[in-house]
Structures are given as C-alpha cells and as structure tokens.
Design a protein around this motif. Sequence first.
Motif, PDB file in Angstrom:
ATOM      1  N   HIS A   1       0.874  -1.175   0.000  1.00  0.00           N
ATOM      2  CA  HIS A   1       0.000   0.000   0.000  1.00  0.00           C
ATOM      3  C   HIS A   1       0.912   1.226   0.000  1.00  0.00           C
ATOM      4  N   TRP A   2       0.857   1.989  -1.088  1.00  0.00           N
ATOM      5  CA  TRP A   2       1.725   3.159  -1.278  1.00  0.00           C
ATOM      6  C   TRP A   2       0.944   4.456  -1.175  1.00  0.00           C
ATOM      7  N   HIS A   3       1.602   5.479  -0.631  1.00  0.00           N
ATOM      8  CA  HIS A   3       1.127   6.863  -0.628  1.00  0.00           C
ATOM      9  C   HIS A   3       2.175   7.652  -1.415  1.00  0.00           C
ATOM     10  N   ILE A   4       1.736   8.289  -2.506  1.00  0.00           N
ATOM     11  CA  ILE A   4       2.658   8.969  -3.430  1.00  0.00           C
ATOM     12  C   ILE A   4       2.276  10.447  -3.501  1.00  0.00           C
ATOM     13  N   PHE A   5       3.263  11.309  -3.312  1.00  0.00           N
ATOM     14  CA  PHE A   5       3.046  12.754  -3.298  1.00  0.00           C
ATOM     15  C   PHE A   5       3.945  13.432  -4.321  1.00  0.00           C
ATOM     16  N   ASP A   6       3.362  14.264  -5.186  1.00  0.00           N
ATOM     17  CA  ASP A   6       4.127  15.156  -6.061  1.00  0.00           C
ATOM     18  C   ASP A   6       4.326  16.476  -5.320  1.00  0.00           C
ATOM     19  N   SER A   7       5.340  17.250  -5.715  1.00  0.00           N
ATOM     20  CA  SER A   7       5.587  18.529  -5.044  1.00  0.00           C
ATOM     21  C   SER A   7       4.528  19.576  -5.372  1.00  0.00           C
ATOM     22  N   ASN A   8       3.638  19.303  -6.319  1.00  0.00           N
ATOM     23  CA  ASN A   8       2.550  20.239  -6.633  1.00  0.00           C
ATOM     24  C   ASN A   8       1.292  19.968  -5.794  1.00  0.00           C
ATOM     25  N   GLY A   9       1.395  19.041  -4.842  1.00  0.00           N
ATOM     26  CA  GLY A   9       0.269  18.737  -3.970  1.00  0.00           C
ATOM     27  C   GLY A   9      -0.568  17.552  -4.408  1.00  0.00           C
ATOM     28  N   THR A  10      -0.265  16.968  -5.563  1.00  0.00           N
ATOM     29  CA  THR A  10      -1.004  15.797  -6.037  1.00  0.00           C
ATOM     30  C   THR A  10      -0.686  14.596  -5.148  1.00  0.00           C
ATOM     31  N   TYR A  11      -1.718  13.830  -4.819  1.00  0.00           N
ATOM     32  CA  TYR A  11      -1.574  12.659  -3.961  1.00  0.00           C
ATOM     33  C   TYR A  11      -2.255  11.469  -4.625  1.00  0.00           C
ATOM     34  N   ARG A  12      -1.578  10.325  -4.590  1.00  0.00           N
ATOM     35  CA  ARG A  12      -2.143   9.088  -5.138  1.00  0.00           C
ATOM     36  C   ARG A  12      -1.914   7.957  -4.150  1.00  0.00           C
ATOM     37  N   GLU A  13      -2.785   6.963  -4.208  1.00  0.00           N
ATOM     38  CA  GLU A  13      -2.589   5.734  -3.453  1.00  0.00           C
ATOM     39  C   GLU A  13      -2.564   4.574  -4.440  1.00  0.00           C
ATOM     40  N   VAL A  14      -1.687   3.632  -4.171  1.00  0.00           N
ATOM     41  CA  VAL A  14      -1.604   2.420  -4.983  1.00  0.00           C
ATOM     42  C   VAL A  14      -1.550   1.251  -4.020  1.00  0.00           C
ATOM     43  N   GLU A  15      -2.410   0.269  -4.243  1.00  0.00           N
ATOM     44  CA  GLU A  15      -2.331  -0.921  -3.416  1.00  0.00           C
ATOM     45  C   GLU A  15      -2.634  -2.144  -4.254  1.00  0.00           C
TER      46      GLU A  15
END
Length: 128
Positions: free
Chosen positions: A51-65
């Motif tokens: 289960h991943w939490h991924i953040f871009d420096s522009n504030g975008t957030y994604r989850e991958v599991e």
Amino acid sequence: MVSTVSEGVKVSVETFYQPDYSNPLAGEFMFAYRITIENNNSFPIKLLRRHWHIFDSNGTYREVEGEGVVGVQPGLQPGERYQYVSGCNLRTEMGKMHGTYQMENQHSKETFEVAIPVFEMMVPFKMN
C-alpha cells in the motif's frame, strides 16, 4: 538510502532518477527505486500486499495498493533478504512515497503491517 525496522522487518530504499524515460518539457519524471526487505524475525514471513502513498511537489496525492510486489509474493526465512526494483512516475521534479507491506507469519498465519519509510525522489539538478 533510507531504512526503518518494524515488526522485526527492515525495509531499505534507494532511489534513482531515470532521465531516459522522463520528458521534463511534458511534466513527466520517471524514478526507479530499489527496495531491500530483511527478515530479522525467528519465523518465516511472506509479503502479501503493498500500500503506497505517493506525493508530487505540486500537492497531487495518489494511493496504490495491490497483491505482492512486481508480480510476486516473496517468502523470507529468518535472516533472509529480498530485493526488487520498481518505478514511479511524477508530474514534478520532486516527490515522496511511503507505505506499508502486509506480511504473514508463516508459522502462525497471523498477518501484520510493516512500515516502508518515507523516501524522496528528486531530479539531480534540483539537489543544488
């Protein structure tokens, strides 16, 4: 490299910018990461899910599991290590990830969570 130990399992991460697979003008930045998992427990374990939490420096957030890692659910005997390489694409030059692995104690069949430390991905020219 960053590392953390939880539930008797050490997780270490190294990251690598992939310029040949990136297109900065189009806002596409590809990174590879190498993860080493070490079982410091007295019992064998199996990695069931990630289960991943991924953040871009522009504030975008994604989850991958999903199940396993890179298509496998590796088992590790006490003292064994497992290493794999995967990748992540970002829309900005910098970002970060962290997450958890769901592991199973192969003796008791009980599941437990192992922390994946926060690691940063940054194109080399941003490091100056």
